[in-house]
Motif scaffolding. Structure first.
Motif, mmCIF file in Angstrom:
data_model
loop_
_atom_site.group_PDB
_atom_site.id
_atom_site.type_symbol
_atom_site.label_atom_id
_atom_site.label_comp_id
_atom_site.label_asym_id
_atom_site.label_seq_id
_atom_site.Cartn_x
_atom_site.Cartn_y
_atom_site.Cartn_z
ATOM 1 N N ARG A 55 5.557 2.742 -0.443
ATOM 2 C CA ARG A 55 5.446 4.136 -0.011
ATOM 3 C C ARG A 55 4.758 4.289 1.337
ATOM 4 O O ARG A 55 4.843 5.336 1.958
ATOM 5 C CB ARG A 55 4.706 4.965 -1.073
ATOM 6 C CG ARG A 55 5.526 5.144 -2.362
ATOM 7 C CD ARG A 55 4.670 5.754 -3.461
ATOM 8 N NE ARG A 55 5.407 5.913 -4.705
ATOM 9 C CZ ARG A 55 5.614 4.932 -5.597
ATOM 10 N NH1 ARG A 55 5.148 3.707 -5.363
ATOM 11 N NH2 ARG A 55 6.286 5.166 -6.693
ATOM 12 N N CYS A 56 3.986 3.279 1.757
ATOM 13 C CA CYS A 56 3.375 3.335 3.099
ATOM 14 C C CYS A 56 3.434 1.949 3.720
ATOM 15 O O CYS A 56 3.787 0.976 3.058
ATOM 16 C CB CYS A 56 1.934 3.869 3.035
ATOM 17 S SG CYS A 56 0.723 2.633 2.561
ATOM 18 N N ARG A 57 3.019 1.884 4.992
ATOM 19 C CA ARG A 57 3.182 0.611 5.730
ATOM 20 C C ARG A 57 2.266 -0.491 5.196
ATOM 21 O O ARG A 57 2.479 -1.664 5.497
ATOM 22 C CB ARG A 57 2.919 0.859 7.223
ATOM 23 C CG ARG A 57 1.471 1.134 7.598
ATOM 24 C CD ARG A 57 1.330 1.474 9.063
ATOM 25 N NE ARG A 57 1.555 2.889 9.296
ATOM 26 C CZ ARG A 57 0.603 3.827 9.229
ATOM 27 N NH1 ARG A 57 -0.641 3.483 8.939
ATOM 28 N NH2 ARG A 57 0.876 5.097 9.424
ATOM 29 N N LEU A 58 1.248 -0.155 4.417
ATOM 30 C CA LEU A 58 0.316 -1.199 3.977
ATOM 31 C C LEU A 58 0.996 -2.272 3.125
ATOM 32 O O LEU A 58 0.509 -3.392 3.025
ATOM 33 C CB LEU A 58 -0.851 -0.580 3.179
ATOM 34 C CG LEU A 58 -1.840 0.291 3.967
ATOM 35 C CD1 LEU A 58 -2.994 0.725 3.067
ATOM 36 C CD2 LEU A 58 -2.375 -0.452 5.181
ATOM 37 N N HIS A 59 2.118 -1.924 2.527
ATOM 38 C CA HIS A 59 2.782 -2.924 1.661
ATOM 39 C C HIS A 59 3.225 -4.148 2.462
ATOM 40 O O HIS A 59 3.328 -5.242 1.926
ATOM 41 C CB HIS A 59 3.981 -2.292 0.938
ATOM 42 C CG HIS A 59 5.219 -2.209 1.773
ATOM 43 N ND1 HIS A 59 5.487 -1.149 2.605
ATOM 44 C CD2 HIS A 59 6.247 -3.081 1.935
ATOM 45 C CE1 HIS A 59 6.634 -1.357 3.215
ATOM 46 N NE2 HIS A 59 7.124 -2.516 2.829
ATOM 47 N N MET A 60 3.436 -3.942 3.793
ATOM 48 C CA MET A 60 4.016 -5.021 4.598
ATOM 49 C C MET A 60 3.068 -6.225 4.722
ATOM 50 O O MET A 60 3.522 -7.343 4.828
ATOM 51 C CB MET A 60 4.395 -4.494 5.986
ATOM 52 C CG MET A 60 5.578 -3.522 5.901
ATOM 53 S SD MET A 60 6.207 -3.060 7.501
ATOM 54 C CE MET A 60 4.981 -1.904 8.058
ATOM 55 N N GLY A 61 1.756 -5.944 4.669
ATOM 56 C CA GLY A 61 0.810 -7.049 4.871
ATOM 57 C C GLY A 61 0.220 -7.587 3.586
ATOM 58 O O GLY A 61 -0.627 -8.477 3.624
ATOM 59 N N TYR A 102 -14.530 0.555 -15.268
ATOM 60 C CA TYR A 102 -13.224 0.347 -14.639
ATOM 61 C C TYR A 102 -13.435 0.452 -13.137
ATOM 62 O O TYR A 102 -14.207 1.309 -12.672
ATOM 63 C CB TYR A 102 -12.225 1.393 -15.126
ATOM 64 C CG TYR A 102 -10.797 1.105 -14.706
ATOM 65 C CD1 TYR A 102 -9.986 0.265 -15.474
ATOM 66 C CD2 TYR A 102 -10.262 1.649 -13.554
ATOM 67 C CE1 TYR A 102 -8.671 -0.016 -15.095
ATOM 68 C CE2 TYR A 102 -8.955 1.378 -13.168
ATOM 69 C CZ TYR A 102 -8.166 0.550 -13.939
ATOM 70 O OH TYR A 102 -6.874 0.267 -13.576
ATOM 71 N N ILE A 103 -12.775 -0.441 -12.392
ATOM 72 C CA ILE A 103 -12.960 -0.483 -10.937
ATOM 73 C C ILE A 103 -11.593 -0.387 -10.266
ATOM 74 O O ILE A 103 -10.665 -1.113 -10.639
ATOM 75 C CB ILE A 103 -13.648 -1.799 -10.501
ATOM 76 C CG1 ILE A 103 -14.974 -1.982 -11.257
ATOM 77 C CG2 ILE A 103 -13.881 -1.818 -9.003
ATOM 78 C CD1 ILE A 103 -15.604 -3.355 -11.050
ATOM 79 N N CYS A 104 -11.486 0.516 -9.313
ATOM 80 C CA CYS A 104 -10.216 0.607 -8.579
ATOM 81 C C CYS A 104 -10.506 1.102 -7.153
ATOM 82 O O CYS A 104 -11.670 1.302 -6.783
ATOM 83 C CB CYS A 104 -9.224 1.518 -9.299
ATOM 84 S SG CYS A 104 -9.839 3.150 -9.653
ATOM 85 N N ASN A 105 -9.466 1.287 -6.403
ATOM 86 C CA ASN A 105 -9.607 1.658 -4.989
ATOM 87 C C ASN A 105 -8.725 2.849 -4.658
ATOM 88 O O ASN A 105 -7.784 3.155 -5.392
ATOM 89 C CB ASN A 105 -9.185 0.490 -4.104
ATOM 90 C CG ASN A 105 -10.228 -0.621 -4.072
ATOM 91 O OD1 ASN A 105 -11.379 -0.375 -3.731
ATOM 92 N ND2 ASN A 105 -9.823 -1.813 -4.432
ATOM 93 N N VAL A 106 -9.008 3.480 -3.526
ATOM 94 C CA VAL A 106 -8.157 4.581 -3.068
ATOM 95 C C VAL A 106 -6.781 4.035 -2.707
ATOM 96 O O VAL A 106 -5.762 4.538 -3.163
ATOM 97 C CB VAL A 106 -8.785 5.308 -1.855
ATOM 98 C CG1 VAL A 106 -7.844 6.375 -1.325
ATOM 99 C CG2 VAL A 106 -10.126 5.911 -2.230
ATOM 100 N N VAL A 107 -6.734 2.992 -1.879
ATOM 101 C CA VAL A 107 -5.429 2.392 -1.566
ATOM 102 C C VAL A 107 -5.324 1.037 -2.259
ATOM 103 O O VAL A 107 -6.314 0.333 -2.426
ATOM 104 C CB VAL A 107 -5.169 2.247 -0.037
ATOM 105 C CG1 VAL A 107 -5.104 3.613 0.619
ATOM 106 C CG2 VAL A 107 -6.192 1.356 0.640
ATOM 107 N N LYS A 108 -4.119 0.713 -2.674
ATOM 108 C CA LYS A 108 -3.918 -0.470 -3.524
ATOM 109 C C LYS A 108 -3.506 -1.710 -2.732
ATOM 110 O O LYS A 108 -3.357 -2.775 -3.318
ATOM 111 C CB LYS A 108 -2.840 -0.189 -4.592
ATOM 112 C CG LYS A 108 -3.002 1.120 -5.341
ATOM 113 C CD LYS A 108 -4.293 1.187 -6.126
ATOM 114 C CE LYS A 108 -4.361 2.413 -7.014
ATOM 115 N NZ LYS A 108 -5.741 2.886 -7.213
ATOM 116 N N CYS A 109 -3.269 -1.543 -1.431
ATOM 117 C CA CYS A 109 -2.899 -2.693 -0.604
ATOM 118 C C CYS A 109 -3.907 -2.846 0.535
ATOM 119 O O CYS A 109 -4.432 -1.848 1.045
ATOM 120 C CB CYS A 109 -1.498 -2.505 -0.015
ATOM 121 S SG CYS A 109 -0.228 -2.314 -1.273
#
Ligand code: URA
Length: 270
Positions: free
Chosen positions: A99-105, A161-168
């Motif tokens: 869904r966003c460019r972060l997946h590319m890296g 439980y631990i998570c982040n705003v962005v997943k990549c």
């Protein structure tokens, strides 16, 4: 630890010892706990209804017949679907996200980790090098400090439980862009809805801004109790920031005491 006793806790091995007194004396009879829980759920329900744009109901004279809620097979809570199943559904919807460019890296998408029954959820910014490699949140140096922060409030990583705003992982660990946060935060929100914790702790400005929906400075956010969709929200420094600025660990510890206090206000998830 016996109820009502005082616990002296230490936070941060590299810090001078900082001893704090935790107030463990939150006594509720079973009935009060049930009442508090019912009120908490009612508050969540009302917030959800308001969020969906409904502002009032028509009055109707109806005799209500009590319905019996069945406990879910997985847990103690009478939900239609277990929290684990709801989280799995979010993960499935996220899929092989582009869904966003972060997946590319990315090497791995880092969804989140911990108990779906958690009473406390920590929200960070986004995966770093180690997290991207392993597919798990907060496993690097900042993660080790977060582990200590969790232990300082008498919990373990398995309890939360631990998570982040962005997943990549953002390139060079840069702060996620607004468009990247917008693309990813609906999944964060669904994770939080699925878990329904008693308290959320935002680690750093990015998480605080994503949850509060507005920009602010950490100075203006710390020491206050916010709400995210009816759930208490405490904002504190990101562990990576604390590694660079250990002098602020005392302030973060004060924030963790607030988190512990909220958890003590109702002593079980009913
Ligand atoms: N920093 C974060 O914000 N999240 C992680 O998972 C690791 C480091």
């Amino acid at each position: 630890m016996p109820e009502g006793s005082l616990a002296w806790c230490r936070f941060g091995a590299a810090e001078p010892l900082r001893f704090m007194v935790l107030d463990m004396a939150s006594h509720f009879s079973d009935d009060k706990v049930a009442l508090k829980e019912a009120l908490r759920r009612l508050r969540l329900l009302i917030t959800g209804i308001e969020g969906s744009g409904i502002q009032h109901f028509h009055r109707q004279r109806t005799v209500l017949t009590p319905t019996v809620m069945e406990p879910s097979p997985e847990g103690d809570q009478p939900t239609e679907k277990g929290r684990g199943a709801l989280l799995a559904e979010v993960r499935e919807d996220l899929g092989d996200c582009r869904r966003c460019r972060l997946h590319m890296g990315r090497t791995n998408l880092v969804f989140g980790d911990g108990s779906p029954e958690a009473e406390l959820v920590f929200v960070g910014e986004g995966p770093g090098f180690d997290e991207d490699r392993l597919g798990l949140p907060f496993v690097g140096r900042a993660g080790k400090l977060l582990d200590k922060m969790i232990q300082a409030i008498r919990l373990s990583r398995q309890d939360v439980y631990i998570c982040n705003v962005v997943k990549c992982r953002p390139p060079e660990n840069r702060t996620p862009g607004a468009d990247e946060m917008d693309a990813c935060s609906p999944f964060l929100f669904r994770q939080l809805e699925a878990i329904g914790p008693r308290v959320i702790c935002a680690l750093g400005l990015c998480a605080a801004q994503a949850l509060l929906g507005r920009a602010a400075s950490m100075g203006g956010l710390r020491g206050r109790r916010f709400k995210w969709r009816g759930i208490p929200l405490i904002c504190t420094y990101h562990p990576a920031y604390l590694l660079r600025n250990p002098v602020q660990k005392g302030a973060a510890w004060q924030d963790l005491i607030q988190v512990r206090r909220i958890l003590n206000e109702t002593n079980h998830k009913g």
